[in-house]
Scaffold this active site. Structure first.
Site, mmCIF file in Angstrom:
data_model
loop_
_atom_site.group_PDB
_atom_site.id
_atom_site.type_symbol
_atom_site.label_atom_id
_atom_site.label_comp_id
_atom_site.label_asym_id
_atom_site.label_seq_id
_atom_site.Cartn_x
_atom_site.Cartn_y
_atom_site.Cartn_z
ATOM 1 N N GLU A 12 38.632 41.594 45.205
ATOM 2 C CA GLU A 12 38.171 40.734 44.129
ATOM 3 C C GLU A 12 36.661 40.507 44.152
ATOM 4 O O GLU A 12 36.105 40.009 43.170
ATOM 5 C CB GLU A 12 38.897 39.384 44.189
ATOM 6 N N MET A 175 46.278 30.690 43.825
ATOM 7 C CA MET A 175 46.339 29.973 45.091
ATOM 8 C C MET A 175 45.009 29.376 45.556
ATOM 9 O O MET A 175 44.926 28.887 46.679
ATOM 10 C CB MET A 175 46.902 30.902 46.178
ATOM 11 N N ASP A 199 50.311 39.806 37.063
ATOM 12 C CA ASP A 199 51.771 39.746 37.052
ATOM 13 C C ASP A 199 52.196 38.579 36.170
ATOM 14 O O ASP A 199 51.373 37.772 35.756
ATOM 15 C CB ASP A 199 52.330 39.605 38.473
#
Length: 231
Positions: A12, A175, A199
């Site tokens: 990322e 998260m 997702d």
């Protein structure tokens, strides 16, 4: 102006790290902080590791040690709201910690006792700037604004996904974002979460995640680079 950028995983942040000019490295709390310039802007970049504690520590160090004037959290997430599809991008209007639960004392889910708020609004200027950068994305990529809900849980069931939408009106779940938002709120530092959907946070989440991650990362990287250029 120094822009602090946090990603939870190496994939990322690697696209941004590769673009850093005059890069320097410093390790704090076991995390590798990279400083330099991207699009002519001073940047402090870190891969925090996964989860709320890692993210909060990283945000604190960016503010205390590297004097970040604002924080961007970039990464991937699971879509919750029906209109949020794979590959789309969600820009946070606010963040909330969905796994904070003291309902035994009469509080609603997600409420942090003895704080004036448990929903941390994103910086309006950063949000509006991000919305103006949509044209840099590939055709077919839809950008949404909405609430990002965070917890130390990878959501992979329809029941949990429906709960997060029903109880918290979340657009996406991940998260780290709300922990960064919480930290930024305590310090009075502007923040924005930029999440690309990898997702659908349902029973197929573990199947979709590896397949769509690369495209999702490319989508938020383009938007983040455009934002840095415009800041």
């Amino acid at each position: 102006m120094t822009v602090g950028i946090i990603g939870a995983m190496e994939e990322e942040v690697s696209g941004l790290a590769a673009r850093l000019a005059e890069a320097k490295e410093e390790v704090r709390a076991g995390m590798r902080f990279l400083t330099g310039k991207i699009e002519g802007k001073e940047v402090a970049l870190v891969c925090s590791g996964i989860g709320k504690v890692n993210a909060a520590v990283a945000a604190s160090i960016l503010i205390e040690r590297f004097h970040a004037d604002c924080i961007l959290n970039t990464g991937i997430a699971g879509g919750i709201a029906p209109e949020v599809k794979l590959g789309d991008i969600v820009l946070s209007t606010a963040c909330l910690e969905h796994d904070f639960n003291v309902t035994a004392f009469g509080y609603e889910k997600g409420v942090i006792p003895r704080m004036e708020t448990s929903v941390f609004p994103a910086d309006q200027r950063l949000l509006e700037l991000a919305k103006t950068c949509e044209e840099e994305l590939a055709s077919g990529v839809t950008v949404h604004t909405g609430r990002v809900v965070s917890g130390d849980l990878f959501v992979a069931s329809r029941e949990k996904k429906e709960e997060l939408y029903r109880d918290f009106h979340g657009s996406c779940c991940e998260m780290e974002g709300a922990a960064i938002a919480h930290t930024a709120h305590l310090y009075g530092v502007p923040y924005l979460v930029i999440r690309a959907i990898s997702d659908q946070a349902d029973m197929k989440a573990t199947e979709n995640y590896p397949e769509f991650t690369a495209q999702a990362i490319e989508n938020f990287l383009k938007l983040t680079l455009r934002m840095l250029k415009a800041l």
